[in-house]
Design a protein around this motif. Structure first.
Motif, PDB file in Angstrom:
ATOM      1  N   ARG A   1       2.250   1.925  -3.721  1.00 39.14           N
ATOM      2  CA  ARG A   1       1.374   1.839  -4.383  1.00 39.14           C
ATOM      3  C   ARG A   1       0.488   3.063  -4.978  1.00 39.14           C
ATOM      4  O   ARG A   1       0.292   3.765  -5.278  1.00 39.14           O
ATOM      5  CB  ARG A   1       0.211   0.867  -4.131  1.00 39.14           C
ATOM      6  CG  ARG A   1      -1.137   1.510  -5.077  1.00 39.14           C
ATOM      7  CD  ARG A   1      -2.506  -0.267  -5.413  1.00 39.14           C
ATOM      8  NE  ARG A   1      -2.176  -1.088  -5.528  1.00 39.14           N
ATOM      9  CZ  ARG A   1      -1.666  -2.416  -4.513  1.00 39.14           C
ATOM     10  NH1 ARG A   1      -2.241  -2.480  -3.586  1.00 39.14           N
ATOM     11  NH2 ARG A   1      -1.494  -3.569  -5.255  1.00 39.14           N
ATOM     12  N   THR A   2       0.560   3.733  -3.012  1.00 44.43           N
ATOM     13  CA  THR A   2      -0.152   5.206  -2.962  1.00 44.43           C
ATOM     14  C   THR A   2       1.024   6.122  -3.006  1.00 44.43           C
ATOM     15  O   THR A   2       1.092   7.973  -2.776  1.00 44.43           O
ATOM     16  CB  THR A   2      -0.979   5.119  -1.793  1.00 44.43           C
ATOM     17  OG1 THR A   2       0.224   4.983  -0.668  1.00 44.43           O
ATOM     18  CG2 THR A   2      -1.985   4.562  -1.418  1.00 44.43           C
TER      19      THR A   2
ATOM     20  N   ASN B   1       0.715  -1.266   0.151  1.00 46.39           N
ATOM     21  CA  ASN B   1       0.110  -0.186   0.118  1.00 46.39           C
ATOM     22  C   ASN B   1       0.638   1.020  -0.085  1.00 46.39           C
ATOM     23  O   ASN B   1       0.844   2.114  -0.513  1.00 46.39           O
ATOM     24  CB  ASN B   1      -1.032  -0.015   1.196  1.00 46.39           C
ATOM     25  CG  ASN B   1      -2.089   0.979   1.271  1.00 46.39           C
ATOM     26  OD1 ASN B   1      -2.973   1.305   0.363  1.00 46.39           O
ATOM     27  ND2 ASN B   1      -1.996   1.834   2.135  1.00 46.39           N
TER      28      ASN B   1
ATOM     29  N   PRO C   1       5.050   5.296 -10.896  1.00 48.92           N
ATOM     30  CA  PRO C   1       3.873   5.418 -11.867  1.00 48.92           C
ATOM     31  C   PRO C   1       2.703   4.185 -11.484  1.00 48.92           C
ATOM     32  O   PRO C   1       2.539   3.170 -11.217  1.00 48.92           O
ATOM     33  CB  PRO C   1       4.381   4.978 -13.229  1.00 48.92           C
ATOM     34  CG  PRO C   1       5.920   5.215 -12.504  1.00 48.92           C
ATOM     35  CD  PRO C   1       6.058   5.167 -11.125  1.00 48.92           C
ATOM     36  N   LYS C   2       1.544   4.408 -12.420  1.00 48.54           N
ATOM     37  CA  LYS C   2      -0.012   3.651 -11.840  1.00 48.54           C
ATOM     38  C   LYS C   2       0.138   2.518 -12.766  1.00 48.54           C
ATOM     39  O   LYS C   2      -0.120   1.400 -12.497  1.00 48.54           O
ATOM     40  CB  LYS C   2      -0.786   4.854 -12.106  1.00 48.54           C
ATOM     41  CG  LYS C   2      -1.304   5.186 -11.548  1.00 48.54           C
ATOM     42  CD  LYS C   2      -1.656   5.386  -9.710  1.00 48.54           C
ATOM     43  CE  LYS C   2      -1.651   6.326  -8.964  1.00 48.54           C
ATOM     44  NZ  LYS C   2      -1.412   6.361  -7.832  1.00 48.54           N
ATOM     45  N   ASP C   3       1.726   2.522 -13.839  1.00 50.61           N
ATOM     46  CA  ASP C   3       1.279   1.242 -14.521  1.00 50.61           C
ATOM     47  C   ASP C   3       2.711  -0.258 -13.727  1.00 50.61           C
ATOM     48  O   ASP C   3       2.845  -0.810 -14.694  1.00 50.61           O
ATOM     49  CB  ASP C   3       2.421   1.795 -15.893  1.00 50.61           C
ATOM     50  CG  ASP C   3       3.442   2.432 -16.071  1.00 50.61           C
ATOM     51  OD1 ASP C   3       3.489   2.707 -15.372  1.00 50.61           O
ATOM     52  OD2 ASP C   3       3.960   2.236 -17.207  1.00 50.61           O
TER      53      ASP C   3
ATOM     54  N   ASN D   1       3.468  -2.794 -11.690  1.00 50.43           N
ATOM     55  CA  ASN D   1       2.817  -4.128 -11.067  1.00 50.43           C
ATOM     56  C   ASN D   1       2.829  -4.331 -10.048  1.00 50.43           C
ATOM     57  O   ASN D   1       4.823  -4.712  -9.662  1.00 50.43           O
ATOM     58  CB  ASN D   1       2.928  -5.223 -12.121  1.00 50.43           C
ATOM     59  CG  ASN D   1       1.820  -4.790 -13.283  1.00 50.43           C
ATOM     60  OD1 ASN D   1       0.928  -4.451 -13.295  1.00 50.43           O
ATOM     61  ND2 ASN D   1       2.495  -5.336 -14.188  1.00 50.43           N
TER      62      ASN D   1
END
Length: 180
Positions: A153-154, A150, A159-161, A163
């Motif tokens: 991820r946050t 988390n 970057p959102k891409d 994984n």
């Protein structure tokens, strides 16, 4: 101990033992793995994942954690993403982790026994560092993986891409269990 290591190193280089490890700084699998520094994982983790030298960036610390958005583990992940082309991150904790039982107060007592003066510990506290909290381990391995995932991820600079995947590896068998 160090003399033995240096002697071995001299022979290793003279015999060109390094040749089978030659690779570039870029991870072939575009993968970074954040895991614990536990000695049981030194060879087991890459073997259990089928990784060879050059496949992935391995980032290790006590517990395999990102404890702050701006700690050295997070910095290493950002370098891996932006400078080295990493597209996937695996956070891999392990069974029977010593960080699961770390206690800040007990560690401070060990520091005092090893010659660190109480006034040093007090000064660090006056500087706003809560050593008990900073040295504290975690109590649930799955939750620690989820919290680290988390935090990554946050993170505003990730970057959102990219994984993200979380796992716990069995320290004896190497079996991976996904953390959801």
């Amino acid at each position: 101990m160090i003399e033995e290591i240096i002697k071995y190193n001299e022979e290793f280089v003279a015999n060109k033992g390094y040749e089978k490890y030659l690779t570039s700084k870029y991870p072939d699998k575009k993968l970074a793995i954040l895991s614990c520094m536990d000695t049981r994982l030194t060879e087991l983790l890459p073997a259990a994942l089928g990784l060879k030298n050059g496949d992935a960036k391995l980032i290790k610390n006590a517990g395999g954690l990102v404890i702050s958005p701006f700690d050295s583990a997070m910095r290493s992940l950002l370098v891996a993403i932006y400078e080295l082309g990493v597209e996937e991150i695996m956070v891999i904790a392990h069974s029977n982790c010593g960080a699961c039982h770390m206690n800040g107060q007990q560690m401070k007592e060990l520091m005092l026994k090893r010659g660190i003066h109480q006034d040093v510990i007090d000064t660090i506290g006056l500087c706003g560092i809560n050593l008990d909290h900073w040295l504290e381990g975690f109590h649930d391995t799955e939750d620690s993986v989820r919290n680290t995932i988390n935090t990554i991820r946050t993170h505003p600079l990730v970057p959102k891409d990219v994984n993200l995947h979380g796992y716990i590896i069995d320290s004896q068998t190497g079996k991976l269990t996904e953390v959801k």
